[in-house]
Write an enzyme that holds these catalytic residues in place. Structure first.
Site, mmCIF file in Angstrom:
data_model
loop_
_atom_site.group_PDB
_atom_site.id
_atom_site.type_symbol
_atom_site.label_atom_id
_atom_site.label_comp_id
_atom_site.label_asym_id
_atom_site.label_seq_id
_atom_site.Cartn_x
_atom_site.Cartn_y
_atom_site.Cartn_z
ATOM 1 N N LEU A 176 -18.111 -0.907 1.325
ATOM 2 C CA LEU A 176 -19.045 0.170 1.018
ATOM 3 C C LEU A 176 -19.266 0.309 -0.485
ATOM 4 C CD1 LEU A 176 -17.966 2.885 3.613
ATOM 5 C CD2 LEU A 176 -19.573 0.990 3.844
ATOM 6 N N PHE B 88 -13.620 -3.426 0.683
ATOM 7 C CA PHE B 88 -14.502 -2.689 -0.230
ATOM 8 C C PHE B 88 -15.966 -2.889 0.188
ATOM 9 C CE2 PHE B 88 -11.548 -2.542 -4.212
ATOM 10 C CZ PHE B 88 -10.684 -1.735 -3.492
ATOM 11 N N PRO C 193 -27.355 -0.452 -8.132
ATOM 12 C CA PRO C 193 -28.187 0.699 -7.768
ATOM 13 C C PRO C 193 -29.548 0.339 -7.190
ATOM 14 C CG PRO C 193 -27.142 1.046 -9.898
ATOM 15 C CD PRO C 193 -26.878 -0.378 -9.524
ATOM 16 N N TYR D 19 0.856 -1.183 0.000
ATOM 17 C CA TYR D 19 0.000 0.000 0.000
ATOM 18 C C TYR D 19 0.889 1.228 0.000
ATOM 19 C CZ TYR D 19 -4.112 -2.806 1.366
ATOM 20 O OH TYR D 19 -5.147 -3.710 1.421
#
Length: 291
Positions: free
Chosen positions: A222, A220, A227, A64
């Site tokens: 969130l 991940f 949709p 990272y």
């Protein structure tokens, strides 16, 4: 919200107690998860604030940045409080062009472990997630053997898996004790996506983790890629007077007692909201509405 703690390595001589939610550090890097953050002092302050609010589980990796989040953690928190758990991972590296490259050969894994130890200022890594996309099962087994050897040498306390397939999970279980599994999973990402570059079979692995009493750490979490489903989350969040992110975290915590969310953010406000999401209780009717 009940079950605010989870045991990592429960079936070992050295179990660790993590509080929910944890914190994922990847967002603290620069654009494209590469380079230094725009506001280094702000990143340091955010990590310290997380600890003040009760967070004791931090997810990082030497790729990272690369090396950025490890050094930020050391600068912000070293010497580490006794209950802090820093989980890192091996099996990848970053190219100078910001590409993500495999780094899972035995000698590479050893170098990565040593690099994590150096950057984090540690003599032993509490939890190392092994991730290796692609390659043969034999190569995967070689990597596991390397990490198990490093564990015997005292450089690793617990070994977990990252981006694991069901086949890799079963292979690892036979080879030794798996402390945790870190795969892509969220309210909108519950099924296998063969085209996803980020993860494999989160939905299939969660029940295996539950069966074996292994913490499942979704990254991940969130994600908002469906949709229509996310509209339900939006409607309920407005009704409850909470943010969509908070409701996503609360849903994960209700989804399984074995889930340890690690939402990441660079915002102090969002950090506080994410941590406070552990106090949100959802009724059976609300869970049914979400589906």
């Amino acid at each position: 919200m009940k079950n605010k703690e989870i045991i990592i390595g429960a079936n070992t001589a050295n179990p660790l107690t993590a509080r929910k939610p944890g914190y994922g550090t990847m967002r603290l890097t620069g654009e494209g998860f590469f380079g230094e953050p725009k506001d280094r002092d702000g990143a340091i302050a955010l990590l310290r604030k997380a600890v003040e609010m009760g967070v004791n589980f931090f997810d990082t990796a030497d790729f990272y940045g690369p090396g950025v989040t490890n050094r930020l953690l050391a600068e912000a928190l070293y010497p580490y409080p006794a209950d802090i758990i820093i989980a890192t991972k091996v099996g990848a590296k970053r190219g100078t062009d910001k590409s993500w490259l495999p780094y899972g050969k035995p000698d590479e894994l050893r170098l990565s472990v040593e690099n994590n130890l150096l950057e984090l200022k540690m003599e032993q890594l509490a939890l190392v997630h092994y991730g290796k996309a692609g390659g043969s099962l034999h190569e995967y087994e070689e990597g596991l053997e390397t990490l198990l050897a490093l564990q015997k040498e005292g450089k690793i306390l617990h070994i977990g898996l990252s981006n694991a397939t069901v086949e890799q999970f079963n292979t690892a279980i036979k080879a030794g004790k798996v402390a945790s599994v870190e795969n892509m999973y969220s309210y909108t990402q519950r099924i296998t996506d063969p085209d996803s570059p980020y993860g494999f079979q989160g939905g299939e692995l969660l029940p295996l983790c539950e069966e074996n009493q292994i913490p499942f750490i979704p990254f991940f979490s969130l994600q908002t890629s469906l949709p229509n489903e996310q509209n339900k989350m939006k409607d309920l969040a407005e009704t409850r007077g909470v943010t969509i992110a908070q409701l996503n975290i609360a849903w994960l915590l209700h989804r399984s007692a074995w889930i340890l969310p690690i939402p990441g953010t660079t915002s102090m406000q969002h950090l506080e909201e994410n941590i406070n999401a552990a106090d949100i209780s959802l009724s059976e009717d609300e869970l049914t509405f979400l589906g």
